[in-house]
Design a protein around this motif. Structure first.
Motif, PDB file in Angstrom:
ATOM      1  N   ALA A  19      47.175  75.057  97.816  1.00  0.00           N
ATOM      2  CA  ALA A  19      48.340  75.936  97.920  1.00  0.00           C
ATOM      3  C   ALA A  19      49.404  75.378  98.859  1.00  0.00           C
ATOM      4  O   ALA A  19      50.591  75.305  98.519  1.00  0.00           O
ATOM      5  CB  ALA A  19      47.906  77.327  98.388  1.00  0.00           C
ATOM      6  N   ALA A  20      48.989  74.969 100.069  1.00  0.00           N
ATOM      7  CA  ALA A  20      49.956  74.420 101.022  1.00  0.00           C
ATOM      8  C   ALA A  20      50.569  73.130 100.479  1.00  0.00           C
ATOM      9  O   ALA A  20      51.777  72.889 100.619  1.00  0.00           O
ATOM     10  CB  ALA A  20      49.267  74.165 102.361  1.00  0.00           C
ATOM     11  N   ALA A  21      49.748  72.292  99.851  1.00  0.00           N
ATOM     12  CA  ALA A  21      50.263  71.048  99.273  1.00  0.00           C
ATOM     13  C   ALA A  21      51.251  71.333  98.149  1.00  0.00           C
ATOM     14  O   ALA A  21      52.239  70.607  97.979  1.00  0.00           O
ATOM     15  CB  ALA A  21      49.101  70.199  98.757  1.00  0.00           C
ATOM     16  N   ALA A  22      50.998  72.380  97.362  1.00  0.00           N
ATOM     17  CA  ALA A  22      51.923  72.725  96.285  1.00  0.00           C
ATOM     18  C   ALA A  22      53.272  73.160  96.846  1.00  0.00           C
ATOM     19  O   ALA A  22      54.326  72.844  96.264  1.00  0.00           O
ATOM     20  CB  ALA A  22      51.319  73.821  95.418  1.00  0.00           C
ATOM     21  N   LEU A  23      53.269  73.889  97.969  1.00  0.00           N
ATOM     22  CA  LEU A  23      54.533  74.257  98.608  1.00  0.00           C
ATOM     23  C   LEU A  23      55.303  73.013  99.035  1.00  0.00           C
ATOM     24  O   LEU A  23      56.522  72.918  98.829  1.00  0.00           O
ATOM     25  CB  LEU A  23      54.266  75.150  99.819  1.00  0.00           C
ATOM     26  CG  LEU A  23      53.905  76.609  99.528  1.00  0.00           C
ATOM     27  CD1 LEU A  23      53.341  77.272 100.776  1.00  0.00           C
ATOM     28  CD2 LEU A  23      55.132  77.375  99.031  1.00  0.00           C
ATOM     29  N   VAL A  24      54.602  72.044  99.630  1.00  0.00           N
ATOM     30  CA  VAL A  24      55.258  70.805 100.055  1.00  0.00           C
ATOM     31  C   VAL A  24      55.754  70.024  98.843  1.00  0.00           C
ATOM     32  O   VAL A  24      56.880  69.506  98.832  1.00  0.00           O
ATOM     33  CB  VAL A  24      54.290  69.947 100.900  1.00  0.00           C
ATOM     34  CG1 VAL A  24      54.886  68.568 101.182  1.00  0.00           C
ATOM     35  CG2 VAL A  24      53.965  70.664 102.210  1.00  0.00           C
ATOM     36  N   ALA A  25      54.942  69.942  97.801  1.00  0.00           N
ATOM     37  CA  ALA A  25      55.350  69.214  96.602  1.00  0.00           C
ATOM     38  C   ALA A  25      56.599  69.835  95.987  1.00  0.00           C
ATOM     39  O   ALA A  25      57.508  69.121  95.537  1.00  0.00           O
ATOM     40  CB  ALA A  25      54.203  69.203  95.587  1.00  0.00           C
ATOM     41  N   ALA A  26      56.658  71.168  95.962  1.00  0.00           N
ATOM     42  CA  ALA A  26      57.837  71.829  95.407  1.00  0.00           C
ATOM     43  C   ALA A  26      59.080  71.530  96.231  1.00  0.00           C
ATOM     44  O   ALA A  26      60.165  71.273  95.678  1.00  0.00           O
ATOM     45  CB  ALA A  26      57.594  73.339  95.336  1.00  0.00           C
ATOM     46  N   ALA A  27      58.934  71.531  97.558  1.00  0.00           N
ATOM     47  CA  ALA A  27      60.079  71.263  98.424  1.00  0.00           C
ATOM     48  C   ALA A  27      60.536  69.815  98.354  1.00  0.00           C
ATOM     49  O   ALA A  27      61.733  69.516  98.474  1.00  0.00           O
ATOM     50  CB  ALA A  27      59.729  71.624  99.871  1.00  0.00           C
ATOM     51  N   GLU A  28      59.582  68.893  98.127  1.00  0.00           N
ATOM     52  CA  GLU A  28      59.900  67.456  98.132  1.00  0.00           C
ATOM     53  C   GLU A  28      60.146  66.900  96.734  1.00  0.00           C
ATOM     54  O   GLU A  28      60.442  65.708  96.585  1.00  0.00           O
ATOM     55  CB  GLU A  28      58.733  66.686  98.771  1.00  0.00           C
ATOM     56  CG  GLU A  28      58.474  67.031 100.223  1.00  0.00           C
ATOM     57  CD  GLU A  28      59.474  66.372 101.164  1.00  0.00           C
ATOM     58  OE1 GLU A  28      60.295  65.549 100.689  1.00  0.00           O
ATOM     59  OE2 GLU A  28      59.438  66.686 102.371  1.00  0.00           O
ATOM     60  N   VAL A  87      49.008  65.122  98.438  1.00  0.00           N
ATOM     61  CA  VAL A  87      47.544  65.208  98.343  1.00  0.00           C
ATOM     62  C   VAL A  87      47.044  66.303  99.274  1.00  0.00           C
ATOM     63  O   VAL A  87      47.258  66.241 100.485  1.00  0.00           O
ATOM     64  CB  VAL A  87      46.888  63.861  98.719  1.00  0.00           C
ATOM     65  CG1 VAL A  87      45.369  63.970  98.624  1.00  0.00           C
ATOM     66  CG2 VAL A  87      47.409  62.740  97.819  1.00  0.00           C
ATOM     67  N   PRO A  88      46.382  67.348  98.731  1.00  0.00           N
ATOM     68  CA  PRO A  88      45.815  68.386  99.601  1.00  0.00           C
ATOM     69  C   PRO A  88      44.550  67.893 100.296  1.00  0.00           C
ATOM     70  O   PRO A  88      43.707  67.237  99.681  1.00  0.00           O
ATOM     71  CB  PRO A  88      45.504  69.514  98.618  1.00  0.00           C
ATOM     72  CG  PRO A  88      45.237  68.814  97.322  1.00  0.00           C
ATOM     73  CD  PRO A  88      46.132  67.607  97.306  1.00  0.00           C
ATOM     74  N   VAL A  89      44.437  68.210 101.564  1.00  0.00           N
ATOM     75  CA  VAL A  89      43.251  67.828 102.334  1.00  0.00           C
ATOM     76  C   VAL A  89      42.680  69.088 102.974  1.00  0.00           C
ATOM     77  O   VAL A  89      43.272  69.657 103.891  1.00  0.00           O
ATOM     78  CB  VAL A  89      43.585  66.788 103.421  1.00  0.00           C
ATOM     79  CG1 VAL A  89      42.311  66.381 104.160  1.00  0.00           C
ATOM     80  CG2 VAL A  89      44.264  65.570 102.803  1.00  0.00           C
ATOM     81  N   HIS A  90      41.557  69.545 102.439  1.00  0.00           N
ATOM     82  CA  HIS A  90      40.840  70.700 102.988  1.00  0.00           C
ATOM     83  C   HIS A  90      39.455  70.205 103.385  1.00  0.00           C
ATOM     84  O   HIS A  90      38.632  69.891 102.523  1.00  0.00           O
ATOM     85  CB  HIS A  90      40.718  71.813 101.954  1.00  0.00           C
ATOM     86  CG  HIS A  90      42.023  72.268 101.375  1.00  0.00           C
ATOM     87  ND1 HIS A  90      42.941  72.978 102.109  1.00  0.00           N
ATOM     88  CD2 HIS A  90      42.567  72.105 100.139  1.00  0.00           C
ATOM     89  CE1 HIS A  90      43.984  73.265 101.352  1.00  0.00           C
ATOM     90  NE2 HIS A  90      43.784  72.724 100.148  1.00  0.00           N
ATOM     91  N   ALA A  91      39.216  70.147 104.665  1.00  0.00           N
ATOM     92  CA  ALA A  91      37.955  69.575 105.143  1.00  0.00           C
ATOM     93  C   ALA A  91      36.741  70.284 104.543  1.00  0.00           C
ATOM     94  O   ALA A  91      35.720  69.647 104.252  1.00  0.00           O
ATOM     95  CB  ALA A  91      37.907  69.651 106.672  1.00  0.00           C
ATOM     96  N   ALA A  92      36.844  71.586 104.313  1.00  0.00           N
ATOM     97  CA  ALA A  92      35.707  72.350 103.805  1.00  0.00           C
ATOM     98  C   ALA A  92      35.317  71.950 102.382  1.00  0.00           C
ATOM     99  O   ALA A  92      34.188  72.184 101.962  1.00  0.00           O
ATOM    100  CB  ALA A  92      36.026  73.850 103.841  1.00  0.00           C
TER     101      ALA A  92
END
Length: 384
Positions: A19-28, A87-92
């Motif tokens: 989700a957070a990566a998608a927000l960044v991808a949309a902005a960039e 690239v989303p990075v979720h340690a879990a």
């Protein structure tokens, strides 16, 4: 190779995977590429229920890439000459930390995003996105809306949608925005229903999913909605539950159940597709002439599918005798897999596929929009 941005977001909710990566991808103006993920399916059985166009089940949270960027997420192994790759990075959930480490060592940008209450914040505390009451991840702050008095129910505990599989709730939110802003939500756990589950409810949505423990409760909700004239819509498993509820009205089918949910049942309302086919990916569905579904979708449309079972052919005519018609067919010519049902009276409609995966803010799927509109109309008529 263009820019690569690693977006680190600490969450253990599969619904927010990417989700957070998608927000960044949309902005960039970039595209999301996801590393191999691993989930605790005992805790989150529906963590991989998003359907890739080519025919694969992928993390449910990747719906945010579709909704925010207009481009589907791709596996990290396919990363090539993309101007901006995120690239989303979720340690879990990382199944291969080395892949991300190699990107970092090669000079990828590194960003950290956190979710506080309903806001996504970057490392400097700037708001880059919001999450609304429908669990939707949005690039702009949602507007406040006054309550409308309409009450819509979604079958499943709230955690199922906010923590694991977000698409059904998000799609219902899209339809509510379009037809009934301010509608209230009620979550009904099919495994623990109250004595009168639809009391005070103006419409109920039965979602899909892999949890067969929900089937009995979904069938009970379908029967209650049918008896009381409450508008109801079903998605995949929800459509199967609605069909089974009607099948049980037929002589000799009173104890029927789905083969997937109750293999030992004497008669099965849904059986394995005879060819052994797994319908996974985008498929064409053909709406029947004169059906309400054809008015909504046209003669042919695409829908994301994820099922190995079909309505027993013997029930096509049986359901019709009870006022519920097969309103769309799919599969190869002559295969005639029931892709949708609808009642001749009232709003009792379901699709075997996943229309919620095609919904977008401002462009809700026509079936869900029609469901909310009918619930609002029926509620107004009842209260007049």
């Amino acid at each position: 190779m263009g820019r690569i941005i690693l977006v680190r977001h600490e969450t253990d909710h599969p619904a927010l995977y990417g989700a957070a990566a998608a927000l960044v991808a949309a902005a960039e103006g970039g595209r999301l590429f996801w590393p191999a993920a691993q989930f605790d399916f005992d805790r989150h059985p529906d963590a991989e229920q998003h359907v890739a166009d080519e025919g694969a089940l992928i993390p449910s949270g990747l719906i945010w890439a579709d909704r925010l960027t207009g481009r589907s997420a791709r596996p990290l192994a396919e990363l090539a000459d993309e101007a901006v790759a995120v690239v989303p990075v979720h340690a879990a959930f990382l199944a291969d930390g080395d892949a991300v480490s190699r990107l970092a060592a090669a000079g990828a940008e590194d960003r950290t995003v956190r979710l506080e209450e309903n806001r996504f914040l970057d490392a400097d505390g700037r708001v880059i996105g919001w999450r609304d009451r429908f669990g939707r991840v949005l690039p702009a702050e949602p507007a406040a809306v006054a309550p409308s008095g309409l009450v819509l129910a979604l079958a499943g505990p709230v955690e199922q949608f906010l923590e694991t599989c977000p698409a059904p709730l998000a799609a219902l939110g899209d339809a509510i925005d379009a037809e009934a802003p301010g509608a209230a939500l009620r979550f009904l756990d099919p495994r623990d229903l109250p004595a009168d589950p639809l009391a005070g409810v103006d419409g109920v949505l039965l979602p899909g999913g892999s949890q067969m423990s929900s089937v009995a409760g979904q069938i009970a909700l379908a029967r209650a909605a049918r008896a009381g004239g409450t508008p109801i819509a079903g998605l995949c498993l929800g459509m199967q539950s609605m069909s089974t509820a009607v099948a049980r009205e037929l002589s000799g089918w009173e104890d029927t159940d789905m083969a997937e949910a109750a293999p030992a049942a004497a008669r099965h309302s849904f059986i394995r597709i005879e060819t052994g086919e797994y319908r996974l990916g985008r498929r064409i569905t053909r709406s029947m002439p004169g059906s309400r579904l054809r008015q909504l979708l046209g003669a042919e449309s695409e829908i994301a599918c994820n099922h190995r079972y079909r309505l027993a052919p013997a029930l096509h005519e049986g359901l019709a005798s009870r006022g519920v018609l097969v309103s769309a067919l799919g599969g190869e010519p002559g295969q005639d897999i029931a892709d949708a049902i609808e009642a001749t009276d009232g709003f009792y409609m379901g699709m075997q596929g996943h229309p919620e995966l095609s919904s977008r803010p401002g462009h809700p799927h026509p079936l869900l929009r029609a469901f909310v509109a009918e619930a609002a109309r029926t509620a107004r008529a009842r209260r007049a």
